[in-house]
Design an enzyme around this catalytic site. Structure first.
Site, PDB file in Angstrom:
ATOM      1  N   TYR A 139     -21.079  -8.030 -14.071  1.00  9.48           N
ATOM      2  CA  TYR A 139     -21.994  -8.844 -13.256  1.00  9.48           C
ATOM      3  C   TYR A 139     -21.954  -8.289 -11.826  1.00  9.48           C
ATOM      4  CZ  TYR A 139     -23.569 -13.216 -10.891  1.00  9.48           C
ATOM      5  OH  TYR A 139     -24.211 -14.161 -10.126  1.00  9.48           O
ATOM      6  N   LYS A 169     -25.333  -7.132 -15.697  1.00 10.34           N
ATOM      7  CA  LYS A 169     -26.240  -8.095 -15.066  1.00 10.34           C
ATOM      8  C   LYS A 169     -26.386  -7.649 -13.624  1.00 10.34           C
ATOM      9  CE  LYS A 169     -26.859 -12.631 -13.227  1.00 10.34           C
ATOM     10  NZ  LYS A 169     -26.275 -13.875 -12.729  1.00 10.34           N
TER      11      LYS A 169
END
Lengths: 305, 305, 305, 305
Positions: A139, A169
């Site tokens: 992330y 992400k």
């Protein structure tokens, strides 16, 4: 794991007036996302206030979401287990894996910042190797983590040492880096876009999925935008992206991330406030906010309760 | 609590080759600090890798240090319980209080940054009110926490709502803000300086204590500098400050905070490495480092084992 | 050139209502500084809006100030000739030298930032070698120039290639770097402190001169602070530094650098406004400002008209 | 003025071995751009080292380019006249207008940063009103100017007070802001994209022109990419964008903006070096660079001499 295609919402943590998590609401929340054609839930992330919960609360949250996903199988669950201590991350990752998440996600440690891509990859590898059967996403959100390592550099370090790495992400606006990651090793890694307000600029690069907080309350808008883009109807796609921007501009106007829970309240979900140190909206401000939302004139683009 | 006067070391977390904390070393470590006229230990801080430990490890560390302080009463213990979740901070604060620390310390939450002084004070108040009998210090270190709220503004918000606020560990170079805090409410709050490399510039403003990592291995240097300053022997004080700088410059040269453990190794303490994502020195580099330390020619200013 | 000892003011550019420079006021301004025991004028700097003037206006300003200094010899003149084009800097430096300034000063180029200390030193050398008989100061102000090269590193590069380098005006809060520069080559270079609000923390390190904007209107305060420090009366010195801070805090409250001209107006000098893009105070705000200044209750510490 | 459609190159300043501008090369340069289907030249910008030239050199540059554009009418000329002094900007703007440029461009002042959108707009208005018949573009490049004001906010302030405002050269990655500007007042303002490495992400939003340094040497690549996008051949467009990225990545590898002149040298143009403080490539490095460029295997995408 087959790659995600479509919208992955980052759910809020439903809380009562005292700031205690209401796990009971999660089942309804899960169905609501499914109904609005959201394909995944990225839990305990920034929107989900993972960093503001205790370890026990995070685990309870995981259990509540995976109870739904195991029973209903409509919305997949990705659990963020990132933190500053890799040992604690391992504890959380193992609990998530045992609870049956579809994937976990890691974050750059946000107190001591990694010196470079290698240290970041080694940190992630420590956790990933503790859950070898679980897909791992990184992330990337430098504005909050403070770690500005390029993901293209990260992939070069991580690919050889993290066999269960599944993708990233990407919540940052470096499209040069993003496209390079899409093309890394012939598209091996799934690149999920994390900035709802410019998703169209990611779609044109070949991106097929996004993780976002506004997918909680405006999933139809984004699903329509993706469809318009896929049909090469760019005028419609641009118009919808501008509507997403107008909606997101209210987050800035009303103080940031906590405004997301105000949007949910607008739709009828009482999820309480964000925990400190996040600043929340007063009830008085909420009335003004409601008027501003109505003035957007986009009711049919909001998610249906 | 009577104010601190003198040097408060921020101890390292002693670790073995696998990165596991060796609690057994703490008793020897405690005596070493006392022998070198260090008056306090600020544990689980940046130097102590609090953020890289699990909650359980942090608690074990607290128990090991307070076991010493309760038995020997030479070096006081301040335990950092700060984090991003106030609920978890409360758990840690209550455990610290029960373990018999002399004070706790809080940090600005470092993922979601406080919107302003008020949010920061309210966050701290939540934790402080859970340990009403324990003095609370705020640990101001914006370069790591990312929270640049002025401490003068913080004190104005915190003073009315945190009755057990005792002072601030100030690890930043805003001397305008620092002096304003010293003079706030006629000097009610203890302002402890946190930048060893320019302590002399804090002493001249009336500061009487410091919290630092280099006090671990060079306490005599700083105790001599304080004495020289108190005797108005500024030439000596400046010379010692420059020697402290020469010593600290090697931290930059050899990669940052992990070099501290190399200094301890130089003195004969095998404390292992810093956990990831911190970058450590190779054995080869350590040999060069040793040569550089010897070239400083300041053996008599290092702490005595 | 013998080193400076004492206060060097950075004069404002006196302007009329249309924002045109009134060169006529400079002679009175010069006498005012001399009367208040200011030993130097650092012209065309940040306070003097050098960057907001045309090249011709800067040259006119130099001529007006050197006309005074050559006639009266009380206040020395340092002219900032820094900019982003070394060729234009050379034009300005040569004009300044011919006009009879006591020294020139250079700034890090602030559009393309120097890659490191070497590029910065080479840039300065290009200009300095065009005025080999003129002492050259480097003006270190990273918050405006965006160049954060350490001055200790700069001196190592610059010392061998800039024979007429005289010292540094240091407007930054890195006291570790500052003390290292004081001690560089046994104190060969003059280190002038540029942050009025913490001058006491520089004095304790051996600094003997400062360049500041608040010396324009509060020279007595700083001269008394230096005297108190020299007499080892630290209580008085600290009290005066706190008063300087209280005065400077109003700059922040009323919008920044333009507030300096409001202080001058308070003393009876009509110097107009700062040119755009600097934000100025409205007349209404000025009334509030005056009340705040009076409440400081420090009339006897302001410069005497 | 009709809007631009297509590629606007930001030409380099051709220099000899002593760093003097060779104005004679400009005519050949002009033809080269026209031959490669570049529709405009954005002169004296970052790539053109405007800030490193004297005022006279900038004016000479303007005259050399407009001599070509007036005679040949193939490539239009936009002249950057921005700086930190609006009075000097006016001098430059009037000279540019008299010389027959097609438009001028302004930059946020980069020493004193505008306090907000209003101050920025007022600064620009001062200059724009001095050349009322000339279209004015704002050049948004926060990474160099240090001014991070949103362009959407700027347009709201500027639209009512700058009648000759024509658009924005947008060299930043805030696509939310960019799309909002495209849609401002129904698309009244021309939004020219300034980040070659992600132009495709701007095209999808409706952008029709770009200003870039790599258009100097790789115009065919971008013209093909635009054509592919217009034909809805996204696979080809993405492939070309990735090739642009691979090419641009060498700029980072070899030290930044100065590498652009190395690309021109690769094509056969001897344009010398960038002036200090920009760092240049050694001859030895240039050999490695050439090998890296050849390995890109994209000869047919480079501009033809």
């Amino acid at each position: 794991m087959k790659k995600f295609e479509g919208l992955i919402a980052a759910p809020f943590a439903p809380m009562d007036e005292n700031g205690e998590v209401i796990y009971d609401q999660i089942s309804v929340y899960y169905d609501f996302l499914a109904k609005n054609k959201v394909v995944g839930a990225f839990i305990n992330g920034s929107t989900g206030e993972g960093v503001s919960l205790t370890q026990k609360e995070k685990m309870n949250t995981v259990e509540a979401w995976t109870a739904c996903s195991k029973a209903k199988k409509t919305v997949k669950v990705i659990s963020l287990v990132g933190g500053t201590s890799y040992k604690e991350c391992i504890e959380n990752a193992q609990h998530s894996a045992e609870s049956g998440v579809d994937a976990i996600a890691l974050l750059a440690p946000y107190y001591f910042k990694p010196a470079g891509a290698r240290q970041l990859a080694e940190f992630c590898a420590k956790v990933a190797e503790a859950v070898p059967q679980t897909p791992v996403y990184f992330y990337h959100i430098p504005v909050l983590s403070g770690c500005y390592v390029n993901m293209y550099d990260f992939l070069q370090e991580a690919a050889p040492i993290i066999p269960n790495l599944a993708g990233i992400k990407y919540t940052h606006e470096d499209f040069m880096d993003f496209l390079s990651c899409i093309n890394f090793r012939s598209g091996k890694y799934e690149m999920m876009w994390g900035r709802d307000e410019n998703m169209l600029s990611a779609l044109v690069l070949g991106c097929r999925s996004g993780v976002g907080s506004t997918f909680n309350y405006a999933a139809p808008l984004y699903n329509q935008m993706i469809a318009a883009f896929d049909n090469n109807d760019l005028l419609t796609a641009r118009k919808l992206q501008q509507q997403s921007i107008d909606m997101i501009r209210l987050l800035g106007k009303y103080g940031g991330i906590a405004t997301g829970k105000a949007y949910m309240r607008y739709l009828g979900f009482e999820f309480g406030k964000f925990r400190l140190p996040v600043k929340n909206m007063s009830d008085e401000k909420f009335e003004k906010f409601k008027a501003d939302v109505r003035a957007l004139n986009m009711e049919e683009l909001f998610s249906e309760k």
